[in-house]
Design a protein around this motif. Sequence first.
Motif, PDB file in Angstrom:
ATOM      1  N   GLY A   1       0.891  -1.164   0.275  1.00 59.38           N
ATOM      2  CA  GLY A   1      -0.117   0.032   0.062  1.00 59.38           C
ATOM      3  C   GLY A   1       0.779   1.316  -0.026  1.00 59.38           C
ATOM      4  O   GLY A   1       0.163   2.323  -0.251  1.00 59.38           O
ATOM      5  N   ILE A   2       2.175   1.156   0.139  1.00 59.68           N
ATOM      6  CA  ILE A   2       3.185   2.338   0.233  1.00 59.68           C
ATOM      7  C   ILE A   2       3.631   2.462  -1.054  1.00 59.68           C
ATOM      8  O   ILE A   2       4.140   1.602  -1.847  1.00 59.68           O
ATOM      9  CB  ILE A   2       4.213   2.195   1.499  1.00 59.68           C
ATOM     10  CG1 ILE A   2       3.510   2.128   2.650  1.00 59.68           C
ATOM     11  CG2 ILE A   2       5.195   3.305   1.232  1.00 59.68           C
ATOM     12  CD1 ILE A   2       4.628   1.850   3.782  1.00 59.68           C
ATOM     13  N   ARG A   3       3.463   3.501  -1.713  1.00 56.62           N
ATOM     14  CA  ARG A   3       3.907   3.974  -2.884  1.00 56.62           C
ATOM     15  C   ARG A   3       4.915   4.975  -3.338  1.00 56.62           C
ATOM     16  O   ARG A   3       5.590   5.100  -4.169  1.00 56.62           O
ATOM     17  CB  ARG A   3       2.793   4.083  -4.236  1.00 56.62           C
ATOM     18  CG  ARG A   3       1.841   3.068  -3.967  1.00 56.62           C
ATOM     19  CD  ARG A   3       0.471   3.149  -5.101  1.00 56.62           C
ATOM     20  NE  ARG A   3      -0.180   2.170  -5.224  1.00 56.62           N
ATOM     21  CZ  ARG A   3      -1.440   1.979  -5.948  1.00 56.62           C
ATOM     22  NH1 ARG A   3      -1.616   2.846  -6.877  1.00 56.62           N
ATOM     23  NH2 ARG A   3      -2.055   1.040  -5.895  1.00 56.62           N
ATOM     24  N   ALA A   4       5.434   5.850  -2.250  1.00 52.35           N
ATOM     25  CA  ALA A   4       6.224   6.724  -1.994  1.00 52.35           C
ATOM     26  C   ALA A   4       6.538   7.061  -0.670  1.00 52.35           C
ATOM     27  O   ALA A   4       5.721   6.960   0.186  1.00 52.35           O
ATOM     28  CB  ALA A   4       5.564   8.105  -2.910  1.00 52.35           C
ATOM     29  N   VAL A   5       7.933   7.644  -0.397  1.00 46.30           N
ATOM     30  CA  VAL A   5       8.209   8.021   0.830  1.00 46.30           C
ATOM     31  C   VAL A   5       8.788   9.151   0.697  1.00 46.30           C
ATOM     32  O   VAL A   5       9.734   9.734  -0.375  1.00 46.30           O
ATOM     33  CB  VAL A   5       9.352   6.731   1.444  1.00 46.30           C
ATOM     34  CG1 VAL A   5      10.003   7.137   2.753  1.00 46.30           C
ATOM     35  CG2 VAL A   5       8.675   5.305   1.516  1.00 46.30           C
TER      36      VAL A   5
ATOM     37  N   GLN B   1      12.087  -0.218  -2.395  1.00 52.23           N
ATOM     38  CA  GLN B   1      11.459  -0.527  -3.642  1.00 52.23           C
ATOM     39  C   GLN B   1      10.828   0.601  -4.264  1.00 52.23           C
ATOM     40  O   GLN B   1      10.346   0.465  -5.606  1.00 52.23           O
ATOM     41  CB  GLN B   1      10.575  -1.955  -3.497  1.00 52.23           C
ATOM     42  CG  GLN B   1      11.484  -3.155  -3.003  1.00 52.23           C
ATOM     43  CD  GLN B   1      10.641  -4.342  -2.700  1.00 52.23           C
ATOM     44  OE1 GLN B   1       9.654  -4.453  -3.109  1.00 52.23           O
ATOM     45  NE2 GLN B   1      11.541  -5.323  -2.099  1.00 52.23           N
ATOM     46  N   VAL B   2      10.275   1.289  -3.356  1.00 48.64           N
ATOM     47  CA  VAL B   2       9.353   2.578  -3.927  1.00 48.64           C
ATOM     48  C   VAL B   2       9.973   3.656  -3.746  1.00 48.64           C
ATOM     49  O   VAL B   2      11.297   3.777  -3.257  1.00 48.64           O
ATOM     50  CB  VAL B   2       8.000   2.893  -3.267  1.00 48.64           C
ATOM     51  CG1 VAL B   2       7.337   1.500  -2.906  1.00 48.64           C
ATOM     52  CG2 VAL B   2       8.559   3.157  -1.583  1.00 48.64           C
ATOM     53  N   PRO B   3       9.752   4.773  -4.713  1.00 52.80           N
ATOM     54  CA  PRO B   3      10.448   5.967  -4.633  1.00 52.80           C
ATOM     55  C   PRO B   3      10.497   6.881  -3.617  1.00 52.80           C
ATOM     56  O   PRO B   3       9.368   6.756  -2.484  1.00 52.80           O
ATOM     57  CB  PRO B   3       9.592   7.050  -5.566  1.00 52.80           C
ATOM     58  CG  PRO B   3       8.849   5.859  -6.561  1.00 52.80           C
ATOM     59  CD  PRO B   3       8.454   4.729  -5.760  1.00 52.80           C
TER      60      PRO B   3
ATOM     61  N   ALA C   1       5.133  13.464  -3.908  1.00 54.23           N
ATOM     62  CA  ALA C   1       4.763  12.004  -3.455  1.00 54.23           C
ATOM     63  C   ALA C   1       3.502  11.616  -3.959  1.00 54.23           C
ATOM     64  O   ALA C   1       3.527  10.499  -4.345  1.00 54.23           O
ATOM     65  CB  ALA C   1       5.069  11.831  -1.995  1.00 54.23           C
ATOM     66  N   GLU C   2       2.556  12.306  -3.631  1.00 53.98           N
ATOM     67  CA  GLU C   2       1.161  12.057  -4.184  1.00 53.98           C
ATOM     68  C   GLU C   2       0.978  12.085  -5.542  1.00 53.98           C
ATOM     69  O   GLU C   2       0.162  11.116  -6.087  1.00 53.98           O
ATOM     70  CB  GLU C   2      -0.017  12.966  -3.416  1.00 53.98           C
ATOM     71  CG  GLU C   2      -0.143  12.826  -1.997  1.00 53.98           C
ATOM     72  CD  GLU C   2      -0.881  13.916  -1.401  1.00 53.98           C
ATOM     73  OE1 GLU C   2      -1.402  14.958  -1.957  1.00 53.98           O
ATOM     74  OE2 GLU C   2      -1.269  13.565  -0.379  1.00 53.98           O
TER      75      GLU C   2
ATOM     76  N   ALA D   1       4.089  -0.966 -11.087  1.00 47.68           N
ATOM     77  CA  ALA D   1       4.782  -0.208 -11.963  1.00 47.68           C
ATOM     78  C   ALA D   1       5.857   0.467 -11.464  1.00 47.68           C
ATOM     79  O   ALA D   1       7.021   0.685 -11.791  1.00 47.68           O
ATOM     80  CB  ALA D   1       3.955   0.616 -12.914  1.00 47.68           C
ATOM     81  N   LEU D   2       5.431   1.119 -10.367  1.00 48.77           N
ATOM     82  CA  LEU D   2       6.714   1.973  -9.689  1.00 48.77           C
ATOM     83  C   LEU D   2       7.891   1.191  -8.989  1.00 48.77           C
ATOM     84  O   LEU D   2       9.044   1.684  -9.257  1.00 48.77           O
ATOM     85  CB  LEU D   2       5.814   2.845  -8.444  1.00 48.77           C
ATOM     86  CG  LEU D   2       4.834   3.919  -8.837  1.00 48.77           C
ATOM     87  CD1 LEU D   2       4.190   4.496  -7.639  1.00 48.77           C
ATOM     88  CD2 LEU D   2       5.695   5.186  -9.580  1.00 48.77           C
TER      89      LEU D   2
END
Length: 263
Positions: A49-53, A104-106, A203-204, A213-214
């Motif tokens: 559920g985490i896609r950016a930090v 693993q996420v941006p 980030a959003e 994909a990210l």
Amino acid sequence: MTEPFLREERRGAVLMLTMNGPEDRNALSSARQCEEFVEACRRINADQGIRAVILTGRDPAFCSGGNVKHMRSLEGFMAGRVEEVAEGYRASLQQLALSLYEVQVPVIAAVNGPTFGAGLDIACMCDIRLASDRARFSETFVRLGLISGIGGAWFLPRVVGASRAAELSFTARVFNAAQALEYGLVSEILAADRLMSRALELAEEIAGHSGSALRFCKRLLRRSDGSDLRTSLDLTAALQAIAHQTPEHHAAVESFLAERERR
């Protein structure tokens, strides 16, 4: 109970991490701090559920690097015999570097103030760097008769190029946000009161895309430094084949076609 060094705040698909040691400008001085980074990175990778930090520091600094008082008293990372110090670096600061680089996420570094030594190296482990107009930077190690123990000699050239990295490392010069932008270290400069809102906005925007994909895109970008074209293309084919089968891809295609028909 000791307050955590890393504060976490969840905003939907975005996780905000704040280094929380303002009394010594968020210096890295203990193995516990490194363990918190490692654990946070592990949780991020496990949470689809985490896609950016966003990574930042509690004012007045982003991270001032190592604790110079500990260097004088030979405690913390500097304690023990030569072989013990070397192993201490491998088990703590270098585990932080590996874990943060392998998220693993941006990851966006919101550089809000002084960013020295290991702090600059941590910023370079992130994918994108935004700077406050109050930010200052330095690869300070040779000024203290040291080298980067957290991987700066590997990270910095990949961000600013070999010649500029050598200049900044050999001089230990302090430079400002405008120079950081010129060097390609940061991609944007914001007024101090706009930094976090801009980081969250970016980030959003990123988190609005497919999570798989990210992660695949970041994996390919990370591998591009150390692989030849054939190896990169081979990995691309494998990841793209998986991406074509994801529900997120199918939904995105349907949304794109529906929007085109409306226009």
